[in-house]
Design an enzyme around this catalytic site. Structure first.
Site, short mmCIF file in Angstrom:
data_model
loop_
_atom_site.label_atom_id
_atom_site.label_comp_id
_atom_site.label_asym_id
_atom_site.label_seq_id
_atom_site.Cartn_x
_atom_site.Cartn_y
_atom_site.Cartn_z
N HIS A 25 -1.74 3.07 1.19
CA HIS A 25 -1.12 3.21 2.52
C HIS A 25 -0.01 2.19 2.82
O HIS A 25 0.87 2.46 3.63
CB HIS A 25 -2.18 3.22 3.64
CG HIS A 25 -2.75 1.88 4.00
ND1 HIS A 25 -3.78 1.31 3.30
CD2 HIS A 25 -2.42 0.99 4.97
CE1 HIS A 25 -4.07 0.13 3.84
NE2 HIS A 25 -3.26 -0.08 4.86
N ASP A 26 -0.08 1.01 2.21
CA ASP A 26 0.93 -0.02 2.49
C ASP A 26 1.94 -0.18 1.36
O ASP A 26 2.78 -1.09 1.40
CB ASP A 26 0.25 -1.38 2.75
CG ASP A 26 -0.33 -1.47 4.16
OD1 ASP A 26 0.23 -0.84 5.08
OD2 ASP A 26 -1.36 -2.16 4.34
N ASP B 280 -7.09 1.45 9.19
CA ASP B 280 -6.17 0.33 9.02
C ASP B 280 -6.23 -0.60 10.24
O ASP B 280 -6.35 -1.82 10.12
CB ASP B 280 -4.75 0.89 8.84
CG ASP B 280 -3.73 -0.17 8.47
OD1 ASP B 280 -4.08 -1.13 7.78
OD2 ASP B 280 -2.56 -0.01 8.88
N GLU C 282 5.70 0.41 2.32
CA GLU C 282 6.18 -0.50 3.36
C GLU C 282 6.23 -1.95 2.87
O GLU C 282 7.14 -2.70 3.21
CB GLU C 282 5.26 -0.39 4.58
CG GLU C 282 5.83 -1.07 5.80
CD GLU C 282 4.99 -0.79 7.03
OE1 GLU C 282 4.78 0.40 7.35
OE2 GLU C 282 4.54 -1.76 7.66
N ASP C 283 5.27 -2.34 2.09
CA ASP C 283 5.11 -3.77 1.78
C ASP C 283 5.35 -4.17 0.34
O ASP C 283 5.17 -5.34 -0.01
CB ASP C 283 3.69 -4.23 2.19
CG ASP C 283 3.51 -4.21 3.70
OD1 ASP C 283 4.52 -4.34 4.41
OD2 ASP C 283 2.37 -4.05 4.15
ZN ZN Z 1 -2.78 -1.78 6.06
#
Ligand code: ZN
Length: 182
Positions: free
Chosen positions: A61-62, A122, A65-66
């Site tokens: 999930h990240d 989350d 983005e990360d």
């Molecule tokens: Zn997260």
């Protein structure tokens, strides 16, 4: 299904490698991947381990983005459905933080059920981290602000999974009670 297990373990290895340099913001400085595992466990528990796409989405999930992972790479490794689900959970980092946060509140209710479940897990994971290991530079009002924002995002996720909603509520009230006492 044996091939599902292989894919899930492969995704976990992929996430562990991609997030390897990152730590959580909290005082304990936990490896970032611990958060990924926590979110994944919540989603798999709440879906009885049946929804492989949701579990893969939680593991990853990240990742857009990360980390430096691209959509192309994610699609090559795990297919377009996973990329599309993770895309639903990815903020546009070119926007200022406050705008991104506002957009999350405004757009979450139109996201897919799986995206809402992962968001719930989350946010729950993040609230528990703030309760148990707050970032050193977050004062009480910043923590409260995060709790209220998460609560607003979760309003748009209601109706997607009762168990995840209950877990969020429990974490929210536990944290708010503790913060009120400060
Ligand atoms: Zn997260």
């Amino acid at each position: 299904m044996p091939e599902d297990v292989v894919t899930l373990v492969r995704a976990m290895g992929f996430a562990a490698r991609k997030h390897r340099e990152q730590k959580r913001k909290g005082e304990a400085g936990e490896p970032y991947v611990n958060h990924v595992i926590d979110v994944t466990l919540r989603v798999s528990d709440a879906t009885g381990g049946e929804d492989i796409l949701a579990i893969l989405g939680a593991i990853l999930h990240d990742i857009l983005e990360d980390t430096c992972t691209t959509e192309e790479e994610l699609t090559r490794e795990f297919g377009p459905q996973v990329t599309s689900l993770v895309g639903e959970l990815t903020d546009d980092k070119s926007l200022p933080r406050a705008t991104r946060k506002q957009i999350q509140v405004e757009t979450v209710s139109s996201k897919s059920r799986r995206a809402k479940m992962i968001k719930l897990a989350d946010k729950t994971s993040n609230l528990i981290s703030i309760i148990e290991s707050p970032p050193r530079d977050w004062d009480i009002s910043r923590r409260k602000e995060y709790f209220e924002w998460a609560h607003n995002v979760v309003l748009g996720c209601r109706g997607s999974n009762a168990r995840l909603e209950e877990e969020f509520d429990r974490a929210y009230y536990r944290g708010i009670d503790a913060l009120e006492e400060c």
